[in-house]
Design a protein around this motif. Structure first.
Motif, mmCIF file in Angstrom:
data_model
loop_
_atom_site.group_PDB
_atom_site.id
_atom_site.type_symbol
_atom_site.label_atom_id
_atom_site.label_comp_id
_atom_site.label_asym_id
_atom_site.label_seq_id
_atom_site.Cartn_x
_atom_site.Cartn_y
_atom_site.Cartn_z
ATOM 1 N N SER A 1 -1.769 -12.842 2.529
ATOM 2 C CA SER A 1 -2.990 -12.970 1.716
ATOM 3 C C SER A 1 -2.834 -12.192 0.414
ATOM 4 C CB SER A 1 -4.215 -12.445 2.482
ATOM 5 O OG SER A 1 -4.396 -13.184 3.659
ATOM 6 N N ASN A 2 -2.365 -10.944 0.502
ATOM 7 C CA ASN A 2 -2.180 -10.176 -0.730
ATOM 8 C C ASN A 2 -1.094 -10.801 -1.605
ATOM 9 O OD1 ASN A 2 -4.206 -8.401 -0.306
ATOM 10 N ND2 ASN A 2 -2.937 -6.582 -0.055
ATOM 11 N N ALA A 3 -0.059 -11.329 -0.961
ATOM 12 C CA ALA A 3 1.050 -11.903 -1.742
ATOM 13 C C ALA A 3 0.607 -13.154 -2.497
ATOM 14 C CB ALA A 3 2.229 -12.215 -0.824
ATOM 15 N N SER B 1 -8.479 2.848 -15.312
ATOM 16 C CA SER B 1 -8.341 2.550 -13.879
ATOM 17 C C SER B 1 -7.665 1.185 -13.714
ATOM 18 C CB SER B 1 -9.713 2.542 -13.202
ATOM 19 O OG SER B 1 -10.564 1.631 -13.857
ATOM 20 N N PHE B 2 -7.127 0.911 -12.515
ATOM 21 C CA PHE B 2 -6.354 -0.332 -12.357
ATOM 22 C C PHE B 2 -7.232 -1.575 -12.389
ATOM 23 C CE2 PHE B 2 -6.758 -2.278 -8.099
ATOM 24 C CZ PHE B 2 -7.492 -1.324 -7.419
ATOM 25 N N LYS B 3 -8.544 -1.356 -12.218
ATOM 26 C CA LYS B 3 -9.527 -2.437 -12.376
ATOM 27 C C LYS B 3 -10.906 -1.783 -12.491
ATOM 28 C CE LYS B 3 -10.733 -3.332 -7.619
ATOM 29 N NZ LYS B 3 -10.986 -4.342 -6.623
ATOM 30 N N GLU C 1 -7.170 -5.401 6.891
ATOM 31 C CA GLU C 1 -8.246 -5.073 5.979
ATOM 32 C C GLU C 1 -8.224 -6.012 4.779
ATOM 33 O OE1 GLU C 1 -10.449 -2.829 6.113
ATOM 34 O OE2 GLU C 1 -11.007 -3.259 4.053
ATOM 35 N N PHE C 2 -9.378 -6.577 4.411
ATOM 36 C CA PHE C 2 -9.377 -7.465 3.240
ATOM 37 C C PHE C 2 -10.360 -7.031 2.167
ATOM 38 C CE2 PHE C 2 -8.056 -10.132 6.882
ATOM 39 C CZ PHE C 2 -6.782 -10.467 6.442
ATOM 40 N N THR C 3 -10.940 -5.827 2.310
ATOM 41 C CA THR C 3 -11.929 -5.400 1.311
ATOM 42 C C THR C 3 -11.239 -5.005 0.010
ATOM 43 O OG1 THR C 3 -11.842 -3.145 2.098
ATOM 44 C CG2 THR C 3 -13.539 -4.522 3.036
ATOM 45 N N ARG C 4 -11.972 -5.173 -1.082
ATOM 46 C CA ARG C 4 -11.462 -4.775 -2.402
ATOM 47 C C ARG C 4 -12.080 -3.459 -2.806
ATOM 48 N NH1 ARG C 4 -13.834 -10.096 -4.911
ATOM 49 N NH2 ARG C 4 -15.183 -9.646 -3.156
ATOM 50 N N GLU C 5 -11.277 -2.602 -3.411
ATOM 51 C CA GLU C 5 -11.824 -1.354 -3.942
ATOM 52 C C GLU C 5 -12.899 -1.714 -4.962
ATOM 53 O OE1 GLU C 5 -9.301 1.936 -5.317
ATOM 54 O OE2 GLU C 5 -7.748 1.004 -4.088
ATOM 55 N N GLY C 6 -13.937 -0.897 -5.003
ATOM 56 C CA GLY C 6 -14.992 -1.146 -5.986
ATOM 57 C C GLY C 6 -16.085 -2.043 -5.426
ATOM 58 N N ILE D 1 -0.757 -12.214 8.290
ATOM 59 C CA ILE D 1 -1.889 -12.788 7.526
ATOM 60 C C ILE D 1 -2.264 -11.828 6.396
ATOM 61 C CG2 ILE D 1 -4.358 -13.384 7.622
ATOM 62 C CD1 ILE D 1 -3.852 -14.523 10.451
ATOM 63 N N LYS D 2 -2.227 -10.536 6.695
ATOM 64 C CA LYS D 2 -2.581 -9.539 5.674
ATOM 65 C C LYS D 2 -1.604 -9.577 4.491
ATOM 66 C CE LYS D 2 -3.856 -5.983 3.452
ATOM 67 N NZ LYS D 2 -5.113 -5.824 2.792
ATOM 68 N N TYR D 3 -0.304 -9.503 4.799
ATOM 69 C CA TYR D 3 0.690 -9.488 3.715
ATOM 70 C C TYR D 3 0.667 -10.797 2.930
ATOM 71 C CZ TYR D 3 2.977 -5.090 4.771
ATOM 72 O OH TYR D 3 3.243 -3.756 4.923
HETATM 73 C C1 UGA Z 1 -6.679 -6.214 -2.962
HETATM 74 C C2 UGA Z 1 -7.192 -7.492 -2.277
HETATM 75 O O1 UGA Z 1 -7.961 -8.263 -3.206
HETATM 76 C C3 UGA Z 1 -8.035 -7.164 -1.052
HETATM 77 O O2 UGA Z 1 -8.400 -8.360 -0.378
HETATM 78 C C4 UGA Z 1 -7.219 -6.274 -0.101
HETATM 79 O O3 UGA Z 1 -7.982 -5.867 1.030
HETATM 80 C C5 UGA Z 1 -6.765 -5.023 -0.847
HETATM 81 O O4 UGA Z 1 -5.974 -5.416 -2.005
HETATM 82 C C6 UGA Z 1 -5.929 -4.194 0.102
HETATM 83 O O5 UGA Z 1 -4.837 -4.649 0.491
HETATM 84 O O6 UGA Z 1 -6.403 -3.140 0.567
HETATM 85 P P1 UGA Z 1 -7.736 -4.419 -4.657
HETATM 86 O O7 UGA Z 1 -6.352 -3.875 -4.790
HETATM 87 O O8 UGA Z 1 -8.862 -3.481 -4.407
HETATM 88 O O9 UGA Z 1 -7.809 -5.500 -3.457
HETATM 89 O O10 UGA Z 1 -8.060 -5.171 -6.015
HETATM 90 P P2 UGA Z 1 -8.182 -6.663 -6.569
HETATM 91 O O11 UGA Z 1 -9.570 -6.915 -6.987
HETATM 92 O O12 UGA Z 1 -7.560 -7.637 -5.675
HETATM 93 O O13 UGA Z 1 -7.295 -6.535 -7.913
HETATM 94 C C7 UGA Z 1 -5.945 -6.127 -7.873
HETATM 95 C C8 UGA Z 1 -5.346 -6.132 -9.252
HETATM 96 O O14 UGA Z 1 -5.175 -7.460 -9.736
HETATM 97 C C9 UGA Z 1 -6.171 -5.410 -10.322
HETATM 98 O O15 UGA Z 1 -5.310 -4.631 -11.135
HETATM 99 C C10 UGA Z 1 -6.800 -6.532 -11.118
HETATM 100 O O16 UGA Z 1 -7.088 -6.171 -12.426
HETATM 101 C C11 UGA Z 1 -5.692 -7.584 -11.055
HETATM 102 N N1 UGA Z 1 -6.178 -8.971 -11.256
HETATM 103 C C12 UGA Z 1 -7.026 -9.525 -10.359
HETATM 104 C C13 UGA Z 1 -5.712 -9.707 -12.347
HETATM 105 O O17 UGA Z 1 -4.909 -9.214 -13.177
HETATM 106 N N2 UGA Z 1 -6.138 -10.999 -12.501
HETATM 107 C C14 UGA Z 1 -6.993 -11.590 -11.612
HETATM 108 O O18 UGA Z 1 -7.330 -12.773 -11.810
HETATM 109 C C15 UGA Z 1 -7.453 -10.833 -10.519
#
Ligand code: UGA
Length: 436
Positions: free
Chosen positions: A212-214, A324-326, A156-161, A208-210
């Motif tokens: 990418s997030n890493a 919220s975390f973002k 899964e690569f979708t972002r919350e929000g 690929i998933k891990y």
């Molecule tokens: C993240 C990945 O971006 C998705 O691709 C992935 O599918 C998802 O995890 C998952 O594994 O399910 P998400 O956790 O929804 O998505 O949020 P992000 O938009 O990636 O942000 C994560 C955190 O990083 C937030 O707290 C955000 O504020 C912070 N962030 C992001 C920063 O501090 N700086 C940045 O430049 C970008």
């Protein structure tokens, strides 16, 4: 039209199920929590995800989307079953696999004996490398002996929000299987999205998933380390990131310095990957540094606030914008706000806080906080105002009004949203992260 089952009604499960229904398939979402299913049947989403509830309503009406607690009923005649349940962090930093394992067992137990039409079990949960094999074993061990199935990994690569948008317009789709016929059938499900589709083996797909997030988490910790150095040497990290970003080899999208990353994915996935590395006798030096720098980002922010209010927050009123975390989510899991508020409260600060969407969640997660109804009430009488989540509504505030409302106009911008010069011209004592 394909008949699809999705196990799990968290944001990944619901977005997957609802979007596949919207693409014209028949989808049944299964969850063991009756209360959640009852609400979903009435079109109520248990989470805040822009666009999702409206899409659920539309597909319920069109009878393409159903919700049930019964695996048997859902799996009757199904061609595909997605496992999209949570893999929270276990005490030792590994991924807790109990929900994935339960889903695999339930799929096996509820599988109708079938010889001709195979069932494709697709894993969407973020799982340790090698889980595809485990899912296969658990399904097989609980199913009738003539049960015909294959396992595919589809991370899964979708972002919350923005999960609905991300699902419908993905940068890529990754499929991993040892059965090429099965990945081919799943590939066909995704063809309407017209995205690049990478087909590989299960372990590579899971990695690929891990990875990418890493790397995304690494970008964030990297820029936060640069921010720290900028602060000591008098450079502006926001301009640094912008200047770096014009280089086509560098992607600046995740180079926003601030209080660091939170959420249900990056913190747990980086730790889980580091844990897997250690288990396989590899030293994850970079991943460990990413985790440490992220912790430091929160601690340094608190130190900055304390310094700016004169060295002691005891008895000081601190206004907090964003919990919220973002932005665009009410999710507070691993939110930097939780640690920052706790540290300030422990030092005796009186916290007044506001978030556009996460207030209800926040009430159950952070104690001893006075919750406000908007940014202006949060600023009223404050000795310092902190911005922790970059919600759009905080970008367009009447800063003069905020300034007037505060007891001491100290603005500490944890996401570098405001222009330092403009803020200082308005009379604020302004500090961002890694800015002059
Ligand atoms: C993240 C990945 O971006 C998705 O691709 C992935 O599918 C998802 O995890 C998952 O594994 O399910 P998400 O956790 O929804 O998505 O949020 P992000 O938009 O990636 O942000 C994560 C955190 O990083 C937030 O707290 C955000 O504020 C912070 N962030 C992001 C920063 O501090 N700086 C940045 O430049 C970008």
């Amino acid at each position: 039209m394909s008949k699809i089952v999705v196990v799990g009604t968290g944001y990944v499960g619901l977005v997957t199920g609802t979007c596949f229904a919207d693409l014209g398939n028949h989808v049944t979402c299964v969850d063991v929590v009756q209360e959640k299913i009852d609400k979903l049947k009435e079109g109520q989403a248990p989470i805040y995800e822009p666009g999702l509830e409206e899409m659920i309503g539309r597909n319920l009406k069109a009878h393409r989307l159903e919700f049930t607690t019964s695996y048997e009923a859902a799996l009757e005649g199904a061609e595909f079953v997605f496992i999209a349940v949570g893999t929270p962090e276990a005490a030792d930093g590994s991924a807790d696999m109990q929900y994935v394992e339960a889903a695999a067992r339930n799929i096996g137990r509820s599988a109708p004996g079938r010889s001709e039409q195979p069932l494709i079990v697709i894993n969407k949960s973020t799982v340790p490398i090698g889980t595809g094999d485990l899912v296969g074993r658990l399904v097989k061990g609980n199913a009738p002996s003539d049960f015909n199935f294959a396992v595919v990994s589809n991370p899964e690569f979708t972002r919350e929000g923005q999960a609905v948008l991300d699902f419908l317009q993905p940068d890529r789709v990754v499929l991993g299987s040892e059965d090429t016929w099965a990945s081919e059938l799943v590939r066909e499900l995704y063809l309407p999205l017209e995205a690049p589709i990478i087909v590989t083996d299960i372990r590579t797909a899971e990695m690929i998933k891990y990875a990418s997030n890493a790397i995304l988490a690494t970008y964030i910790s990297f820029i936060n380390e640069i921010a720290m150095i900028c602060e000591s040497l008098g450079a502006d990290v926001k301009k640094v990131a912008q200047g770096m970003g014009y280089d086509k080899r560098i992607n600046a999208q995740f180079l926003n310095a601030g209080v660091g990353f939170g959420g249900s994915c990056f913190p747990k996935d980086v730790k889980a990957l580091a844990h897997m590395a250690e288990q396989s006798n590899t030293r994850p030096a970079l991943l460990n540094a990413v985790i440490d720098i992220n912790k430091d980002a929160r601690r340094l922010f608190v130190d900055k606030v304390v310094r700016l209010v004169g060295g002691d927050v005891n008895g000081k009123r601190i206004g907090v914008l964003g919990l919220s975390f973002k932005p665009d989510t009410d999710d507070m899991r691993e939110s930097p706000a939780v640690d920052i508020l706790q540290a300030l409260r422990e030092q005796g600060a009186e916290i007044h806080a506001y978030d556009p969407v996460a207030m209800e969640v926040a009430r159950s997660q952070v104690k001893g906080v006075h919750f406000c109804s908007d940014a202006y009430e949060t600023a009223a009488g404050a000795d310092a105002l902190l911005l922790i989540t970059a919600w759009n509504e905080f970008k367009q505030l009447d800063m003069e009004k905020l300034h007037k409302a505060m007891r001491h106009p100290i603005l500490v911008d944890g996401r570098n949203v405001y222009d330092p010069k403009e803020m200082r011209d308005l009379g604020f004592t302004y500090a961002g992260v890694g800015r002059k």
